[in-house]
Motif scaffolding. Structure first.
Motif, PDB file in Angstrom:
ATOM      1  N   ILE A   1      66.442  11.610  61.214  1.00 19.27           N
ATOM      2  CA  ILE A   1      66.191  12.420  62.403  1.00 19.27           C
ATOM      3  C   ILE A   1      64.720  12.782  62.505  1.00 19.27           C
ATOM      4  O   ILE A   1      64.095  13.180  61.507  1.00 19.27           O
ATOM      5  CB  ILE A   1      67.025  13.721  62.359  1.00 19.27           C
ATOM      6  N   ARG A   2      64.179  12.663  63.714  1.00 18.42           N
ATOM      7  CA  ARG A   2      62.806  13.101  63.997  1.00 18.42           C
ATOM      8  C   ARG A   2      62.843  14.082  65.174  1.00 18.42           C
ATOM      9  O   ARG A   2      63.413  13.784  66.216  1.00 18.42           O
ATOM     10  CB  ARG A   2      61.917  11.913  64.322  1.00 18.42           C
ATOM     11  N   ASP A   3      62.231  15.239  64.974  1.00 13.04           N
ATOM     12  CA  ASP A   3      62.145  16.249  66.029  1.00 13.04           C
ATOM     13  C   ASP A   3      61.057  15.836  67.024  1.00 13.04           C
ATOM     14  O   ASP A   3      59.883  15.772  66.683  1.00 13.04           O
ATOM     15  CB  ASP A   3      61.822  17.613  65.407  1.00 13.04           C
ATOM     16  N   VAL A   4      61.468  15.536  68.264  1.00  8.87           N
ATOM     17  CA  VAL A   4      60.507  15.114  69.292  1.00  8.87           C
ATOM     18  C   VAL A   4      60.467  16.124  70.439  1.00  8.87           C
ATOM     19  O   VAL A   4      60.101  15.781  71.570  1.00  8.87           O
ATOM     20  CB  VAL A   4      60.845  13.705  69.816  1.00  8.87           C
ATOM     21  N   SER A   5      60.839  17.368  70.171  1.00  4.88           N
ATOM     22  CA  SER A   5      60.884  18.383  71.224  1.00  4.88           C
ATOM     23  C   SER A   5      59.530  18.577  71.884  1.00  4.88           C
ATOM     24  O   SER A   5      59.423  18.662  73.121  1.00  4.88           O
ATOM     25  CB  SER A   5      61.375  19.718  70.650  1.00  4.88           C
ATOM     26  N   ALA A   6      58.468  18.669  71.072  1.00  5.85           N
ATOM     27  CA  ALA A   6      57.127  18.884  71.631  1.00  5.85           C
ATOM     28  C   ALA A   6      56.726  17.717  72.525  1.00  5.85           C
ATOM     29  O   ALA A   6      56.148  17.913  73.607  1.00  5.85           O
ATOM     30  CB  ALA A   6      56.118  19.078  70.505  1.00  5.85           C
ATOM     31  N   ARG A   7      57.036  16.503  72.099  1.00  4.66           N
ATOM     32  CA  ARG A   7      56.688  15.336  72.902  1.00  4.66           C
ATOM     33  C   ARG A   7      57.471  15.299  74.209  1.00  4.66           C
ATOM     34  O   ARG A   7      56.920  15.000  75.270  1.00  4.66           O
ATOM     35  CB  ARG A   7      56.968  14.053  72.111  1.00  4.66           C
ATOM     36  N   LYS A   8      58.768  15.632  74.142  1.00  6.06           N
ATOM     37  CA  LYS A   8      59.584  15.646  75.348  1.00  6.06           C
ATOM     38  C   LYS A   8      59.098  16.706  76.328  1.00  6.06           C
ATOM     39  O   LYS A   8      59.082  16.484  77.547  1.00  6.06           O
ATOM     40  CB  LYS A   8      61.050  15.907  74.983  1.00  6.06           C
ATOM     41  N   THR A   9      58.688  17.862  75.801  1.00  2.61           N
ATOM     42  CA  THR A   9      58.157  18.918  76.665  1.00  2.61           C
ATOM     43  C   THR A   9      56.895  18.446  77.358  1.00  2.61           C
ATOM     44  O   THR A   9      56.695  18.674  78.559  1.00  2.61           O
ATOM     45  CB  THR A   9      57.866  20.187  75.846  1.00  2.61           C
ATOM     46  N   ALA A  10      56.023  17.777  76.591  1.00  2.79           N
ATOM     47  CA  ALA A  10      54.787  17.250  77.177  1.00  2.79           C
ATOM     48  C   ALA A  10      55.091  16.189  78.232  1.00  2.79           C
ATOM     49  O   ALA A  10      54.438  16.136  79.287  1.00  2.79           O
ATOM     50  CB  ALA A  10      53.906  16.661  76.081  1.00  2.79           C
ATOM     51  N   GLU A  11      56.085  15.334  77.982  1.00  8.10           N
ATOM     52  CA  GLU A  11      56.457  14.305  78.949  1.00  8.10           C
ATOM     53  C   GLU A  11      56.986  14.940  80.235  1.00  8.10           C
ATOM     54  O   GLU A  11      56.652  14.507  81.342  1.00  8.10           O
ATOM     55  CB  GLU A  11      57.520  13.378  78.349  1.00  8.10           C
ATOM     56  N   ARG A  12      57.821  15.976  80.086  1.00  6.06           N
ATOM     57  CA  ARG A  12      58.352  16.650  81.277  1.00  6.06           C
ATOM     58  C   ARG A  12      57.231  17.311  82.065  1.00  6.06           C
ATOM     59  O   ARG A  12      57.249  17.321  83.302  1.00  6.06           O
ATOM     60  CB  ARG A  12      59.414  17.670  80.871  1.00  6.06           C
ATOM     61  N   HIS A  13      56.247  17.869  81.342  1.00  4.14           N
ATOM     62  CA  HIS A  13      55.112  18.491  82.022  1.00  4.14           C
ATOM     63  C   HIS A  13      54.305  17.446  82.786  1.00  4.14           C
ATOM     64  O   HIS A  13      53.909  17.677  83.936  1.00  4.14           O
ATOM     65  CB  HIS A  13      54.222  19.203  81.011  1.00  4.14           C
ATOM     66  N   ARG A  14      54.082  16.289  82.171  1.00  6.92           N
ATOM     67  CA  ARG A  14      53.347  15.219  82.851  1.00  6.92           C
ATOM     68  C   ARG A  14      54.098  14.750  84.096  1.00  6.92           C
ATOM     69  O   ARG A  14      53.495  14.488  85.142  1.00  6.92           O
ATOM     70  CB  ARG A  14      53.111  14.048  81.899  1.00  6.92           C
ATOM     71  N   GLN A  15      55.417  14.645  83.990  1.00 11.25           N
ATOM     72  CA  GLN A  15      56.208  14.230  85.143  1.00 11.25           C
ATOM     73  C   GLN A  15      56.132  15.257  86.260  1.00 11.25           C
ATOM     74  O   GLN A  15      56.043  14.904  87.446  1.00 11.25           O
ATOM     75  CB  GLN A  15      57.665  14.009  84.717  1.00 11.25           C
ATOM     76  N   LEU A  16      56.158  16.545  85.866  1.00  8.85           N
ATOM     77  CA  LEU A  16      56.055  17.608  86.864  1.00  8.85           C
ATOM     78  C   LEU A  16      54.708  17.554  87.577  1.00  8.85           C
ATOM     79  O   LEU A  16      54.631  17.681  88.808  1.00  8.85           O
ATOM     80  CB  LEU A  16      56.246  18.970  86.186  1.00  8.85           C
ATOM     81  N   VAL A  17      53.646  17.363  86.789  1.00 10.46           N
ATOM     82  CA  VAL A  17      52.303  17.283  87.374  1.00 10.46           C
ATOM     83  C   VAL A  17      52.206  16.075  88.302  1.00 10.46           C
ATOM     84  O   VAL A  17      51.656  16.169  89.408  1.00 10.46           O
ATOM     85  CB  VAL A  17      51.236  17.215  86.272  1.00 10.46           C
ATOM     86  N   ALA A  18      52.753  14.934  87.856  1.00  4.11           N
ATOM     87  CA  ALA A  18      52.704  13.723  88.684  1.00  4.11           C
ATOM     88  C   ALA A  18      53.460  13.933  89.998  1.00  4.11           C
ATOM     89  O   ALA A  18      53.002  13.513  91.067  1.00  4.11           O
ATOM     90  CB  ALA A  18      53.292  12.538  87.924  1.00  4.11           C
TER      91      ALA A  18
END
Length: 342
Positions: free
Chosen positions: A132-149
């Motif tokens: 298992i790898r915790d990717v919560s921070a990366r997913k949050t950043a991806e959602r933020h980028r999508q929101l900005v886009a």
């Protein structure tokens, strides 16, 4: 006691073939490693898994893997594991390809994870191991980028609609190519300044005072000529662009024909958010000591643009033409944007 006996047997499955050295190696792995027996009871839980989920190994060993899975996914997770263990042949695959995989921490918080599943027959039973790898921070950043886009695309569509309207109406009203060029470029600069303010800010809002100061900066040759009075109100992107065009029209007209065209002229801009009304911005633009004012004989492009820009957002603008100076009362509903922090 019966559970403890089972737990002891489960632990033996991993400890017997590998020994203490294996446990030491597991403690150094950066990814979480969790193993369960065929019933879904946890038999291995390394140090990284402790960090990810917030449990100590003593708290979860012998317990159900359900503790690490959001409750709403328990049934689906058991079905997936049963299908995964339907064969005795060793197998490894990614978990949840094409969809987000969620885990649950001890405190109930959900986290996004990437996980690789493997199965192996050990001691006559299926052992399922998940890395298992915790990717919560990366997913949050991806959602933020999508929101900005999405926000950028939305603003671009709105801006292009405004640009099309400006070009069409300017061409219709202009008496010459030079007049058309000056009008269009001036209005585009107003939009550009507003977009710069939106992009440079830390949020999707912009200060109304900043819009005013930016638009009136070319005419402030001394502090007494222009007076701005009001709280620092945050406008959303669409409202800011609409008001920028309105302020540009008022300032341009004042500079050409009104109070800003003479050294004696004065301009007062007051604004507030009335407490006894739905959230709206109430702006009063008042010129004085300028050239003698006469009411217009026809509705010009500026008036039409002001009405269109505000009308789309439920706002209004009422102009007055007293001999002492042009006035304009503007009202624009606010979309819940609060005053900016001081």
């Amino acid at each position: 006691m019966e559970q403890n006996d089972h737990l002891g047997q489960a632990r033996d499955v991993t400890e017997f073939p590998f020994g203490a050295d294996f446990q030491s190696i597991l403690s150094l792995i950066g990814d979480g490693v969790v193993s369960t027996d065929h019933t879904g009871r946890i038999i291995l839980f390394n140090r990284a898994a402790e960090d990810i989920f917030g449990y100590t190994s003593d708290e979860v060993l012998g317990g159900s893997i359900d503790a690490l899975v959001p409750t709403r996914f328990h049934d689906r997770h058991r079905e997936d594991v049963d299908r995964f263990c339907s064969s005795n042949a060793p197998l490894r695959r990614f978990m949840g390809e094409g969809r987000e995989v969620l885990g649950r921490r001890k405190n109930g918080e959900e986290l996004s994870i990437e996980a690789t599943l493997s199965r192996q027959m050990i001691g006559g039973q299926h052992i399922v191991t998940v890395v298992i790898r915790d990717v919560s921070a990366r997913k949050t950043a991806e959602r933020h980028r999508q929101l900005v886009a999405s926000e950028v695309a939305h603003r671009l569509r709105n801006t292009m609609t405004v640009v099309n309207s400006i070009v069409t109406l300017s061409a219709r009203r202009a008496a010459s190519v030079i007049e058309f060029k000056e009008a269009v470029l001036g209005r585009f600069e107003a939009i550009s300044r507003t977009n710069d303010a939106l992009v440079s800010g830390s949020s999707t809002d912009v200060s109304f005072r900043l819009l005013l100061e930016s638009e009136l900066a070319p005419y402030r040759d001394d502090d007494s000529k222009i007076t701005l009075t009001g709280p620092d109100i945050a406008l959303d992107g669409q409202g800011a662009v609409a008001l920028a065009l309105v302020l540009h029209e008022l300032a341009t007209n004042a500079a050409k024909y009104g109070a800003l065209s003479t050294s004696a002229g004065r301009l007062n801009v007051d604004w507030k958010v009335p407490v006894d009304a739905p959230p709206l911005l109430d702006v009063t633009w008042q010129e004085r000591n300028g050239p003698l004012v006469a009411p217009p004989t026809r509705r010009g492009f500026g008036s039409e643009l002001i009405a269109r820009s505000l009308g789309v957002h439920g706002g209004t603008a009422i102009s007055s033409y007293a001999a002492s100076g042009v006035g304009c009362s503007i009202r624009l509903p606010l979309t819940g944007a609060p005053p900016l922090p001081q």
